[in-house]
Design an enzyme around this catalytic site. Structure first.
Site, PDB file in Angstrom:
ATOM      1  N   LYS A  22       0.836  -1.211   0.000  1.00 26.52           N
ATOM      2  CA  LYS A  22       0.000   0.000   0.000  1.00 26.52           C
ATOM      3  C   LYS A  22       0.869   1.258   0.000  1.00 26.52           C
ATOM      4  O   LYS A  22       0.628   2.189  -0.757  1.00 26.52           O
ATOM      5  CB  LYS A  22      -0.888   0.007   1.258  1.00 26.52           C
ATOM      6  CG  LYS A  22      -1.563   1.337   1.533  1.00 26.52           C
ATOM      7  CD  LYS A  22      -2.452   1.291   2.742  1.00 26.52           C
ATOM      8  CE  LYS A  22      -1.749   1.533   4.059  1.00 26.52           C
ATOM      9  NZ  LYS A  22      -1.424   2.935   4.344  1.00 26.52           N
ATOM     10  N   ASN A  23       1.901   1.259   0.853  1.00 30.02           N
ATOM     11  CA  ASN A  23       2.678   2.487   1.020  1.00 30.02           C
ATOM     12  C   ASN A  23       3.611   2.777  -0.153  1.00 30.02           C
ATOM     13  O   ASN A  23       4.217   3.848  -0.206  1.00 30.02           O
ATOM     14  CB  ASN A  23       3.461   2.451   2.341  1.00 30.02           C
ATOM     15  CG  ASN A  23       2.526   2.606   3.533  1.00 30.02           C
ATOM     16  OD1 ASN A  23       1.328   2.839   3.368  1.00 30.02           O
ATOM     17  ND2 ASN A  23       3.075   2.463   4.735  1.00 30.02           N
ATOM     18  N   ARG A  92      -5.566   8.963   4.038  1.00 34.21           N
ATOM     19  CA  ARG A  92      -4.660   9.776   4.858  1.00 34.21           C
ATOM     20  C   ARG A  92      -3.411  10.180   4.090  1.00 34.21           C
ATOM     21  O   ARG A  92      -2.705  11.085   4.484  1.00 34.21           O
ATOM     22  CB  ARG A  92      -4.243   8.992   6.106  1.00 34.21           C
ATOM     23  CG  ARG A  92      -5.385   8.753   7.046  1.00 34.21           C
ATOM     24  CD  ARG A  92      -5.937  10.052   7.558  1.00 34.21           C
ATOM     25  NE  ARG A  92      -7.192   9.834   8.253  1.00 34.21           N
ATOM     26  CZ  ARG A  92      -8.025  10.799   8.600  1.00 34.21           C
ATOM     27  NH1 ARG A  92      -7.752  12.051   8.328  1.00 34.21           N
ATOM     28  NH2 ARG A  92      -9.132  10.519   9.224  1.00 34.21           N
ATOM     29  N   CYS A 116      -5.552  12.244  12.534  1.00 38.77           N
ATOM     30  CA  CYS A 116      -6.247  11.001  12.194  1.00 38.77           C
ATOM     31  C   CYS A 116      -6.186  10.076  13.392  1.00 38.77           C
ATOM     32  O   CYS A 116      -5.735  10.460  14.465  1.00 38.77           O
ATOM     33  CB  CYS A 116      -5.660  10.360  10.962  1.00 38.77           C
ATOM     34  SG  CYS A 116      -4.128   9.515  11.248  1.00 38.77           S
ATOM     35  N   ARG A 121      -0.479  13.990  12.694  1.00 40.26           N
ATOM     36  CA  ARG A 121      -0.040  14.010  11.294  1.00 40.26           C
ATOM     37  C   ARG A 121       0.165  15.430  10.741  1.00 40.26           C
ATOM     38  O   ARG A 121      -0.483  15.846   9.764  1.00 40.26           O
ATOM     39  CB  ARG A 121      -1.001  13.217  10.430  1.00 40.26           C
ATOM     40  CG  ARG A 121      -1.001  11.744  10.812  1.00 40.26           C
ATOM     41  CD  ARG A 121      -1.198  10.891   9.619  1.00 40.26           C
ATOM     42  NE  ARG A 121      -0.456   9.659   9.733  1.00 40.26           N
ATOM     43  CZ  ARG A 121      -0.670   8.593   8.977  1.00 40.26           C
ATOM     44  NH1 ARG A 121      -1.582   8.604   8.052  1.00 40.26           N
ATOM     45  NH2 ARG A 121       0.037   7.523   9.126  1.00 40.26           N
ATOM     46  N   PRO A 122       1.068  16.189  11.350  1.00 39.14           N
ATOM     47  CA  PRO A 122       1.371  17.514  10.816  1.00 39.14           C
ATOM     48  C   PRO A 122       2.084  17.414   9.465  1.00 39.14           C
ATOM     49  O   PRO A 122       2.606  16.354   9.125  1.00 39.14           O
ATOM     50  CB  PRO A 122       2.311  18.115  11.867  1.00 39.14           C
ATOM     51  CG  PRO A 122       2.899  16.948  12.573  1.00 39.14           C
ATOM     52  CD  PRO A 122       1.897  15.835  12.495  1.00 39.14           C
ATOM     53  N   ASP A 306       4.216   0.526  11.989  1.00 37.40           N
ATOM     54  CA  ASP A 306       3.037  -0.163  11.450  1.00 37.40           C
ATOM     55  C   ASP A 306       2.949  -1.618  11.896  1.00 37.40           C
ATOM     56  O   ASP A 306       1.887  -2.236  11.773  1.00 37.40           O
ATOM     57  CB  ASP A 306       3.036  -0.101   9.910  1.00 37.40           C
ATOM     58  CG  ASP A 306       2.694   1.294   9.408  1.00 37.40           C
ATOM     59  OD1 ASP A 306       2.229   2.118  10.208  1.00 37.40           O
ATOM     60  OD2 ASP A 306       2.894   1.542   8.207  1.00 37.40           O
ATOM     61  N   ARG A 398      -8.483  -0.644   4.101  1.00 35.05           N
ATOM     62  CA  ARG A 398      -7.551   0.386   3.636  1.00 35.05           C
ATOM     63  C   ARG A 398      -6.203  -0.209   3.273  1.00 35.05           C
ATOM     64  O   ARG A 398      -5.478   0.348   2.458  1.00 35.05           O
ATOM     65  CB  ARG A 398      -7.306   1.411   4.749  1.00 35.05           C
ATOM     66  CG  ARG A 398      -8.448   2.335   4.975  1.00 35.05           C
ATOM     67  CD  ARG A 398      -8.043   3.368   5.990  1.00 35.05           C
ATOM     68  NE  ARG A 398      -8.926   4.494   5.906  1.00 35.05           N
ATOM     69  CZ  ARG A 398      -8.801   5.585   6.646  1.00 35.05           C
ATOM     70  NH1 ARG A 398      -7.828   5.692   7.524  1.00 35.05           N
ATOM     71  NH2 ARG A 398      -9.636   6.575   6.505  1.00 35.05           N
TER      72      ARG A 398
HETATM   73  C1  UD1 Z   1       4.008   6.814   6.409  1.00 34.50           C
HETATM   74  C2  UD1 Z   1       3.203   5.571   6.167  1.00 34.50           C
HETATM   75  C3  UD1 Z   1       2.652   5.024   7.471  1.00 34.50           C
HETATM   76  C4  UD1 Z   1       3.784   4.814   8.457  1.00 34.50           C
HETATM   77  C5  UD1 Z   1       4.627   6.072   8.600  1.00 34.50           C
HETATM   78  C6  UD1 Z   1       5.863   5.884   9.459  1.00 34.50           C
HETATM   79  C7  UD1 Z   1       2.327   5.857   3.939  1.00 34.50           C
HETATM   80  C8  UD1 Z   1       1.144   6.056   3.072  1.00 34.50           C
HETATM   81  N1  UD1 Z   1       2.120   5.891   5.268  1.00 34.50           N
HETATM   82  O1  UD1 Z   1       3.129   7.787   6.959  1.00 34.50           O
HETATM   83  O2  UD1 Z   1       1.996   3.783   7.200  1.00 34.50           O
HETATM   84  O3  UD1 Z   1       3.231   4.499   9.727  1.00 34.50           O
HETATM   85  O4  UD1 Z   1       5.069   6.521   7.308  1.00 34.50           O
HETATM   86  O5  UD1 Z   1       6.634   4.851   8.971  1.00 34.50           O
HETATM   87  O6  UD1 Z   1       3.428   5.652   3.461  1.00 34.50           O
HETATM   88  N2  UD1 Z   1       5.857  14.526  10.990  1.00 34.50           N
HETATM   89  C9  UD1 Z   1       5.949  15.846  11.347  1.00 34.50           C
HETATM   90  N3  UD1 Z   1       5.865  16.776  10.364  1.00 34.50           N
HETATM   91  C10 UD1 Z   1       5.686  16.457   9.047  1.00 34.50           C
HETATM   92  C11 UD1 Z   1       5.591  15.094   8.712  1.00 34.50           C
HETATM   93  C12 UD1 Z   1       5.674  14.138   9.706  1.00 34.50           C
HETATM   94  O7  UD1 Z   1       6.114  16.188  12.511  1.00 34.50           O
HETATM   95  O8  UD1 Z   1       5.614  17.361   8.208  1.00 34.50           O
HETATM   96  C13 UD1 Z   1       5.929  13.487  12.058  1.00 34.50           C
HETATM   97  C14 UD1 Z   1       4.607  12.733  12.208  1.00 34.50           C
HETATM   98  O9  UD1 Z   1       3.716  13.402  13.057  1.00 34.50           O
HETATM   99  C15 UD1 Z   1       5.061  11.423  12.802  1.00 34.50           C
HETATM  100  C16 UD1 Z   1       6.431  11.217  12.160  1.00 34.50           C
HETATM  101  O10 UD1 Z   1       6.849  12.488  11.658  1.00 34.50           O
HETATM  102  O11 UD1 Z   1       5.226  11.558  14.190  1.00 34.50           O
HETATM  103  C17 UD1 Z   1       6.431  10.205  11.038  1.00 34.50           C
HETATM  104  O12 UD1 Z   1       5.560  10.616  10.030  1.00 34.50           O
HETATM  105  P1  UD1 Z   1       5.796  10.272   8.507  1.00 34.50           P
HETATM  106  O13 UD1 Z   1       7.058   9.484   8.347  1.00 34.50           O
HETATM  107  O14 UD1 Z   1       5.640  11.508   7.713  1.00 34.50           O
HETATM  108  O15 UD1 Z   1       4.570   9.288   8.219  1.00 34.50           O
HETATM  109  P2  UD1 Z   1       3.575   9.317   7.002  1.00 34.50           P
HETATM  110  O16 UD1 Z   1       4.298   9.652   5.745  1.00 34.50           O
HETATM  111  O17 UD1 Z   1       2.376  10.105   7.360  1.00 34.50           O
END
Ligand code: UD1
Length: 417
Positions: A22-23, A92, A116, A121-122, A306, A398
């Site tokens: 999925k990712n 998401r 979420c 998720r900032p 995950d 999902r």
């Molecule tokens: C992706 C994966 C999700 C997985 C996660 C971490 C997809 C579709 N989803 O989610 O399944 O659990 O990686 O391996 O690929 N953060 C910030 N600011 C930002 C972005 C992120 O503070 O601008 C923080 C988030 O709040 C979180 C951490 O960074 O605490 C990790 O987030 P991120 O790696 O961005 O996860 P996703 O891409 O949302």
């Protein structure tokens, strides 16, 4: 609303193929917006999140057609740069469309993804990087309005945290930027490398994906290609957990064992024997598992957040105490309350969950509140005495393609009602 009914304590046996990731699929679908001509994405899982991304592509003007496990995408006819709120909320990971729409059209208007089930998720890292690449971004009333009328420009981006989504957004946007972009402290997940493989086949020039520093040389245009999505390492971990808690032996095929390098040792610590060769992994459970001591979630190549819920569900009936430390998302223990209803002994405080193994879980009526939490309840249900009824299984769809069908084919008593 569908539910899953599980009669636990059935042994599993046999072999199954692991679905596409999925990712990987979601950012690759978004990245296809950069291309002219035809894309065929093979091994693209049938998931509600993939459907949601397909709807976004169609709204933007792309042709998207599914034929069995492949998706054909033609992005030549893009005629929009906005994504309505209801489409943004439907998956998401819709934020990964930001870099793609902006790079392709010079503008983007979409709603803020917001929080979420698993945390806030900032997207500050995404926006900071795109601003550094020359985008003008206004955030008002939950809407993000971006423009880069004379195009994005290559730059140096240093991420304060190796965010998967931010790395993907920057990488995608940088493919059509003027000049070279270098991302330092980039996420190293296999799905990032898969996205780069796809983009490179489309004519992009990306070096170092899968490592901490990624260099992207901007191009004028990209072309459609054929690409096969990598196997889903979290689905593999899910099926491994199902075998581990049911004293079973199963074989997973179509896997990439190096992607499971932080997951396999945790199962081994629990007493499972794992053999992997030629794209197959056999897991044999010893019966009752040993505790796994301490499991800390970390960015790749660390133990994935995950897979935390899945191993936590496995630890519920282990001999001894397992401590989980969740370092990535702030709200990832919601399923533990449901596991407690099934007889698990779990205490959570902030990032930490302490699981005291009990000899047996008991079937109960439980409710899933997020994707991996739902999968954890399936693992628990398979291990539990008597019947478990899981509601909220839409979350499961999902990320899992026909999980109940696969588990039934391996001998589980599970059905969707
Ligand atoms: C992706 C994966 C999700 C997985 C996660 C971490 C997809 C579709 N989803 O989610 O399944 O659990 O990686 O391996 O690929 N953060 C910030 N600011 C930002 C972005 C992120 O503070 O601008 C923080 C988030 O709040 C979180 C951490 O960074 O605490 C990790 O987030 P991120 O790696 O961005 O996860 P996703 O891409 O949302």
């Amino acid at each position: 609303m569908s539910k899953l009914l599980i009669t636990g304590r059935q042994k599993l046996e046999g072999k199954t193929v692991v679905q596409g990731a999925k990712n990987s699929a979601l950012p690759i679908l978004a990245a296809s917006l950069l291309t002219g001509g035809e894309n065929v994405i093979f091994n693209c899982p049938h998931l509600s999140d993939v459907e949601a991304s397909s709807r976004i592509l169609r709204y933007l003007g792309c042709k998207v057609e599914r034929s069995s496990d492949s998706l054909l995408i033609k992005a030549d006819g893009i005629d929009r740069f906005d994504i309505p709120d209801e489409l943004m909320r439907s998956t998401r990971s819709s934020i990964v469309f930001l870099g793609a729409v902006l790079a392709r059209t010079g503008r983007a208007r979409l709603s803020f993804p917001g929080g979420c089930e698993i945390g806030l998720r900032p997207i500050d890292l995404h926006l900071k990087a795109l601003r550094k690449m020359g985008a003008e971004i206004k955030e008002e009333h939950g809407i993000i309005e971006c423009s880069a009328s004379s195009g994005l420009k290559g730059t140096k981006v240093v991420l304060s945290f190796p965010s998967v989504g931010a790395t993907e957004n920057i990488m995608i946007a940088a493919c059509l930027a003027k000049g070279t972009t270098v991302i330092t402290n980039a996420a190293r997940e296999p799905e990032i490398a898969d996205l780069a493989d796809y983009l490179n086949k489309c004519g992009a020039e990306i070096y170092g994906a899968g490592e901490g520093v990624i260099e992207i040389v901007g191009k004028h245009r990209l072309y459609g290609t054929h690409h096969s999505i990598i196997p889903d390492r979290i689905v593999a971990a899910t099926l491994m957990s199902c075998a581990a808690v049911t004293a079973s032996e199963i074989t997973l095929s179509g896997i990439i064992s190096s992607h499971l390098s932080s997951i396999v040792p945790v199962f081994e610590e629990s007493g499972c024997v794992i053999e992997s060769k030629n794209g197959e992994l056999k897991i044999s459970s010893p019966g009752r598992l040993n505790s796994m001591k301490t499991v800390r979630t970390m960015p790749y190549p660390g133990f994935p957040t995950d897979a935390q819920a899945l191993l936590l569900a496995s630890a519920c009936t282990a001999v001894g105490t397992t401590v989980f430390v969740e370092n990535i998302f702030e709200n990832r223990y919601r399923h533990t309350a449901e596991l407690v209803r099934m007889g698990a002994q779990i205490k959570t405080e902030g990032k930490v969950a302490i699981v005291e193994g009990v000899p047996m879980l008991y079937g109960a009526s439980v409710e899933a509140t997020d994707l991996r939490g739902a999968a954890a309840l399936v693992v628990a249900g398979l291990s539990a005495e008597s019947n478990t009824e899981i509601s909220g299984v839409d979350y499961l769809e999902r990320g899992y393609e026909n999980l109940e069908v696969i588990l039934s084919s391996l001998g589980a008593k599970i059905k969707k009602i």
